[in-house]
Design a protein around this motif. Structure first.
Motif, PDB file in Angstrom:
ATOM      1  N   THR A  42      -1.626   3.690   8.837  1.00  0.00           N
ATOM      2  CA  THR A  42      -1.618   5.734   8.192  1.00  0.00           C
ATOM      3  C   THR A  42      -2.177   6.391   7.068  1.00  0.00           C
ATOM      4  O   THR A  42      -2.043   5.122   6.481  1.00  0.00           O
ATOM      5  CB  THR A  42      -0.781   7.177   9.031  1.00  0.00           C
ATOM      6  N   ASN A  43      -2.578   7.111   6.768  1.00  0.00           N
ATOM      7  CA  ASN A  43      -2.175   8.020   5.457  1.00  0.00           C
ATOM      8  C   ASN A  43      -1.373   8.086   4.890  1.00  0.00           C
ATOM      9  O   ASN A  43      -1.245   8.268   3.571  1.00  0.00           O
ATOM     10  CB  ASN A  43      -3.336   9.503   5.391  1.00  0.00           C
ATOM     11  N   LYS A  44       0.507   7.870   5.237  1.00  0.00           N
ATOM     12  CA  LYS A  44       1.349   8.313   5.327  1.00  0.00           C
ATOM     13  C   LYS A  44       2.144   7.068   4.231  1.00  0.00           C
ATOM     14  O   LYS A  44       1.330   6.074   4.405  1.00  0.00           O
ATOM     15  CB  LYS A  44       2.290   8.231   6.174  1.00  0.00           C
TER      16      LYS A  44
ATOM     17  N   SER B 137      -5.759   4.680   1.471  1.00  0.00           N
ATOM     18  CA  SER B 137      -6.154   5.119   2.168  1.00  0.00           C
ATOM     19  C   SER B 137      -5.833   4.951   3.961  1.00  0.00           C
ATOM     20  O   SER B 137      -5.285   3.629   3.470  1.00  0.00           O
ATOM     21  CB  SER B 137      -7.497   5.939   2.704  1.00  0.00           C
ATOM     22  N   SER B 138      -5.664   5.218   4.643  1.00  0.00           N
ATOM     23  CA  SER B 138      -5.225   4.473   6.469  1.00  0.00           C
ATOM     24  C   SER B 138      -6.369   3.322   5.854  1.00  0.00           C
ATOM     25  O   SER B 138      -6.082   1.932   6.369  1.00  0.00           O
ATOM     26  CB  SER B 138      -5.296   5.137   7.199  1.00  0.00           C
TER      27      SER B 138
ATOM     28  N   SER C 171      -0.607   5.424  -2.220  1.00  0.00           N
ATOM     29  CA  SER C 171      -1.741   6.056  -2.255  1.00  0.00           C
ATOM     30  C   SER C 171      -2.536   5.706  -1.816  1.00  0.00           C
ATOM     31  O   SER C 171      -4.110   6.514  -1.766  1.00  0.00           O
ATOM     32  CB  SER C 171      -1.926   6.064  -4.046  1.00  0.00           C
TER      33      SER C 171
END
Length: 404
Positions: free
Chosen positions: A224-226, A370-371, A368
């Motif tokens: 994910t973006n996390k 993206s997914s 940093s």
């Protein structure tokens, strides 16, 4: 049917739990239709070494290495591993890491020739791993089997030690081989700085075992973006592996919401590592599983997001490929064995060995992304592991020998 004789100092052995790194090649060659015979050399020291090693195993491990010789069996042990005949042959020496005495080499040459004659085994290729005493043995065997293609693969990272042991004889010995192999590019470059560029050489990579490539996933691979939160380390707890530095880097990046699972047992640094964890009150963030069978580690790769192993010295590091085969984002060591297989930012990331600040920066950079970028790196890692399958690397290896 072409015949391949492998001579090595590390192989699965009923007396000593040797690594399977060489067996992966010979097993694939046998599947390809080659007739393979293995001579595994067991170093035997004066009895005082065995006594000291039994009383102080930690000290023996530090100064002799991972394979401390504990048995006193001076017999040749004939056994079979995956239908490949293996002769475990004792070789006496006086001092660890130094050359074997001339009388031991002479006796070993005679023993090997007797084994080959008894089996009517005329080798088309003689390949060796770990230079001492394998390099000298194959050099001598070339006299008896002049038509055999010969190769030696260096696993050692310090050419000065090799040069010290063989001094003026080294160049002549190396020139006798049809081709010389190295476990990684950095190792080759360091050796060539001392002895010159080799006319015929190759990089002898390890391969990804089919069980890692073919076992269905336990969990879907989703990034994910996390920030990453699930990390894994697989190996021993030695100073070389820099596990404490890995923990320090994670502790500096995260205040919470991360777990590093450490798989493996033993090692002289384990007590110090656990002391650091206790003093920084991060027990909930670093878990120790102990030893886990190889086939069961797959589940841990599948449920974690990132493998970190920033060893200061690593001939190759098979766990990198194993983790990559399951789609983990891998952080390996720049300038060591996996450098060149891992392309920084493409199918994984590289970091200087043991560098806490740089590792923290690499983790921050991954977080940093993206997914989609993380998934791209994960997919590239899987494809790389497939390209480096056991079959592919064994095929390329023996082709290099026969075509040299």
């Amino acid at each position: 049917m072409k015949k391949i004789l492998m001579i090595t100092t590390m192989y699965p052995d009923p007396l000593r739990p040797g690594t399977e790194v060489c067996h992966y090649y010979s097993k694939e060659w046998a599947k390809m239709g080659y007739d393979v015979l293995v001579i595994n050399l067991r170093s035997m020291f004066p009895a005082i070494y065995t006594i000291i090693a039994s009383l102080m195993p930690g000290l023996a491990h530090r100064y002799i290495g991972n394979h401390v010789e504990m048995d006193r069996n001076m017999n040749i042990i004939n056994h079979v591993v995956d239908n490949i005949p293996v002769y475990s042959v004792p070789v006496f020496k006086y001092i660890p890491h130094r050359k074997y005495p001339k009388h031991s080499i002479n006796k070993l040459i005679s023993t090997i020739i007797n084994i080959l004659n008894e089996r009517n085994f005329l080798p088309d290729a003689i390949v060796g791993h770990f230079y001492n005493p394998t390099m000298e043995i194959i050099y001598r065997l070339k006299y008896y089997f002049p038509n055999s293609r010969t190769s030696i693969v260096f696993h050692e990272s310090k050419p000065k030690v090799i040069i010290k042991n063989y001094s003026k004889d080294l160049n002549g010995i190396l020139k006798s081989f049809n081709i010389v192999g190295f476990r990684n590019k950095g190792m080759q470059e360091r050796m060539e700085r001392y002895v010159g560029v080799f006319n015929k050489s190759f990089i002898c990579y390890s391969g990804t075992h089919p069980v890692y490539l073919n076992t269905p996933r336990y969990f879907d691979r989703v990034y994910t973006n996390k920030p990453l939160s699930k990390f894994v380390y697989v190996g021993q707890f030695t100073e070389n592996k820099c596990v404490k530095e890995t923990i320090k880097a994670l502790h500096s990046v995260y205040s919470d919401n991360y777990v590093l699972t450490c798989i493996g047992e033993g090692g002289p640094c384990l007590k110090e590592i656990k002391s650091y964890i206790m003093s920084n009150e991060i027990q909930n963030h670093v878990l120790f599983t102990g030893h886990i069978p190889r086939e069961n580690i797959i589940r841990y790769y599948d449920e974690n997001e990132c493998l970190i192993m920033i060893s200061k010295s690593e001939a190759f590091g098979l766990v990198y490929l194993e983790a990559m085969s399951r789609g983990c984002i891998v952080i390996g060591t720049r300038g060591q064995g996996i450098d060149g297989v891992i392309i920084d930012g493409v199918n994984g990331f590289l970091c200087s060995g043991g560098n806490v600040e740089e590792l923290a920066s690499v983790i921050g950079h991954i977080n940093s992304l993206s997914s989609e970028e993380k998934m791209r790196i994960s997919d590239n890692a899987i494809n790389t592991a497939r390209d480096f399958s056991d079959y592919n690397v064994a095929k390329n290896y023996i082709a290099a020998v026969f075509n040299s």
